[in-house]
Scaffold this motif. Structure first.
Motif, PDB file in Angstrom:
ATOM      1  N   GLN A  69      22.283  20.347 -24.962  1.00  0.00           N
ATOM      2  CA  GLN A  69      21.290  21.043 -24.162  1.00  0.00           C
ATOM      3  C   GLN A  69      21.158  22.473 -24.690  1.00  0.00           C
ATOM      4  O   GLN A  69      22.153  23.104 -25.034  1.00  0.00           O
ATOM      5  CB  GLN A  69      21.795  21.060 -22.714  1.00  0.00           C
ATOM      6  CG  GLN A  69      20.812  21.499 -21.705  1.00  0.00           C
ATOM      7  CD  GLN A  69      21.399  21.297 -20.307  1.00  0.00           C
ATOM      8  OE1 GLN A  69      22.587  21.121 -20.143  1.00  0.00           O
ATOM      9  NE2 GLN A  69      20.542  21.348 -19.310  1.00  0.00           N
ATOM     10  N   PRO A  70      19.940  22.998 -24.762  1.00  0.00           N
ATOM     11  CA  PRO A  70      19.795  24.381 -25.227  1.00  0.00           C
ATOM     12  C   PRO A  70      20.430  25.337 -24.221  1.00  0.00           C
ATOM     13  O   PRO A  70      20.531  25.027 -23.038  1.00  0.00           O
ATOM     14  CB  PRO A  70      18.281  24.576 -25.311  1.00  0.00           C
ATOM     15  CG  PRO A  70      17.703  23.544 -24.420  1.00  0.00           C
ATOM     16  CD  PRO A  70      18.664  22.386 -24.422  1.00  0.00           C
ATOM     17  N   PRO A  71      20.847  26.498 -24.684  1.00  0.00           N
ATOM     18  CA  PRO A  71      21.446  27.459 -23.759  1.00  0.00           C
ATOM     19  C   PRO A  71      20.431  27.913 -22.714  1.00  0.00           C
ATOM     20  O   PRO A  71      19.224  27.946 -22.967  1.00  0.00           O
ATOM     21  CB  PRO A  71      21.882  28.615 -24.659  1.00  0.00           C
ATOM     22  CG  PRO A  71      21.223  28.400 -25.971  1.00  0.00           C
ATOM     23  CD  PRO A  71      20.807  26.973 -26.056  1.00  0.00           C
ATOM     24  N   LEU A  72      20.932  28.271 -21.557  1.00  0.00           N
ATOM     25  CA  LEU A  72      20.062  28.728 -20.465  1.00  0.00           C
ATOM     26  C   LEU A  72      19.519  30.117 -20.780  1.00  0.00           C
ATOM     27  O   LEU A  72      20.202  30.953 -21.379  1.00  0.00           O
ATOM     28  CB  LEU A  72      20.838  28.764 -19.156  1.00  0.00           C
ATOM     29  CG  LEU A  72      21.364  27.416 -18.658  1.00  0.00           C
ATOM     30  CD1 LEU A  72      22.210  27.614 -17.409  1.00  0.00           C
ATOM     31  CD2 LEU A  72      20.244  26.454 -18.392  1.00  0.00           C
TER      32      LEU A  72
ATOM     33  N   SER B 208      16.963  33.360 -12.433  1.00  0.00           N
ATOM     34  CA  SER B 208      17.538  33.787 -11.152  1.00  0.00           C
ATOM     35  C   SER B 208      18.824  32.985 -10.919  1.00  0.00           C
ATOM     36  O   SER B 208      19.005  31.913 -11.503  1.00  0.00           O
ATOM     37  CB  SER B 208      16.544  33.530 -10.021  1.00  0.00           C
ATOM     38  OG  SER B 208      16.378  32.141  -9.837  1.00  0.00           O
ATOM     39  N   PRO B 209      19.719  33.463 -10.063  1.00  0.00           N
ATOM     40  CA  PRO B 209      20.969  32.734  -9.810  1.00  0.00           C
ATOM     41  C   PRO B 209      20.734  31.304  -9.311  1.00  0.00           C
ATOM     42  O   PRO B 209      21.442  30.389  -9.711  1.00  0.00           O
ATOM     43  CB  PRO B 209      21.679  33.578  -8.749  1.00  0.00           C
ATOM     44  CG  PRO B 209      21.120  34.948  -8.912  1.00  0.00           C
ATOM     45  CD  PRO B 209      19.712  34.767  -9.375  1.00  0.00           C
ATOM     46  N   GLU B 210      19.729  31.108  -8.468  1.00  0.00           N
ATOM     47  CA  GLU B 210      19.436  29.764  -7.959  1.00  0.00           C
ATOM     48  C   GLU B 210      18.965  28.847  -9.082  1.00  0.00           C
ATOM     49  O   GLU B 210      19.390  27.703  -9.208  1.00  0.00           O
ATOM     50  CB  GLU B 210      18.356  29.815  -6.861  1.00  0.00           C
ATOM     51  CG  GLU B 210      18.790  30.528  -5.605  1.00  0.00           C
ATOM     52  CD  GLU B 210      18.599  32.030  -5.704  1.00  0.00           C
ATOM     53  OE1 GLU B 210      17.830  32.504  -6.585  1.00  0.00           O
ATOM     54  OE2 GLU B 210      19.234  32.756  -4.920  1.00  0.00           O
ATOM     55  N   GLU B 211      18.058  29.360  -9.943  1.00  0.00           N
ATOM     56  CA  GLU B 211      17.542  28.583 -11.064  1.00  0.00           C
ATOM     57  C   GLU B 211      18.657  28.259 -12.055  1.00  0.00           C
ATOM     58  O   GLU B 211      18.756  27.161 -12.572  1.00  0.00           O
ATOM     59  CB  GLU B 211      16.406  29.346 -11.752  1.00  0.00           C
ATOM     60  CG  GLU B 211      15.723  28.553 -12.851  1.00  0.00           C
ATOM     61  CD  GLU B 211      14.829  27.446 -12.339  1.00  0.00           C
ATOM     62  OE1 GLU B 211      14.482  26.579 -13.145  1.00  0.00           O
ATOM     63  OE2 GLU B 211      14.469  27.449 -11.147  1.00  0.00           O
ATOM     64  N   ARG B 212      19.524  29.242 -12.330  1.00  0.00           N
ATOM     65  CA  ARG B 212      20.641  29.028 -13.254  1.00  0.00           C
ATOM     66  C   ARG B 212      21.570  27.947 -12.719  1.00  0.00           C
ATOM     67  O   ARG B 212      22.021  27.067 -13.448  1.00  0.00           O
ATOM     68  CB  ARG B 212      21.392  30.340 -13.461  1.00  0.00           C
ATOM     69  CG  ARG B 212      22.599  30.193 -14.385  1.00  0.00           C
ATOM     70  CD  ARG B 212      23.226  31.532 -14.696  1.00  0.00           C
ATOM     71  NE  ARG B 212      22.339  32.402 -15.458  1.00  0.00           N
ATOM     72  CZ  ARG B 212      22.151  32.296 -16.771  1.00  0.00           C
ATOM     73  NH1 ARG B 212      22.765  31.369 -17.455  1.00  0.00           N
ATOM     74  NH2 ARG B 212      21.332  33.117 -17.401  1.00  0.00           N
TER      75      ARG B 212
END
Length: 116
Positions: A99-102, A107-111
């Motif tokens: 998986q590609p890096p984030l 946002s914390p929720e999205e992460r």
């Protein structure tokens, strides 16, 4: 010193029985002396039967698509039923990263959601 509790006697009795039978307790006889694991004819027969059932189901679905005037969908479905040319199969090596890096600006929720 002999075992004193009844459970030790039971364990010794079972161990002696296992040794006496050569460890084949519950083993099923092999037909015609074939070695277990080397006779794949049963699996080939099952695979053939299931593949034929799969192809028949795809053909029925393709006919249904044609009845609903969906010729492109019917053609795609029929392509799925075509036999695979195993000489064309090429196995590519697995990628090192799955998986590609984030992204850093998430946002914390999205992460948290994307890291699951």
């Amino acid at each position: 010193m002999p075992p004193r509790s009844p459970s030790r006697w039971i364990v010794l009795f079972l161990a002696a029985g296992l040794l006496a039978t050569g460890g084949d307790v519950g083993a099923q006889p092999r037909p015609n002396g074939t070695k277990r694991g080397h006779d794949v004819s049963v699996f080939r027969k099952q695979h053939l039967e299931r593949h034929e059932k799969y192809v028949a189901a795809l053909e029925a679905l393709a006919r249904e698509c044609e009845m609903k005037n969906l010729p492109d969908a019917a053609a795609k479905i029929r392509r799925l039923a075509e036999p695979v040319d195993t000489s064309e199969l090429r196995l590519a090596p697995l990628p090192r990263s799955v998986q590609p890096p984030l992204a850093a600006d998430l946002s914390p929720e999205e992460r948290q959601w994307q890291s699951q």
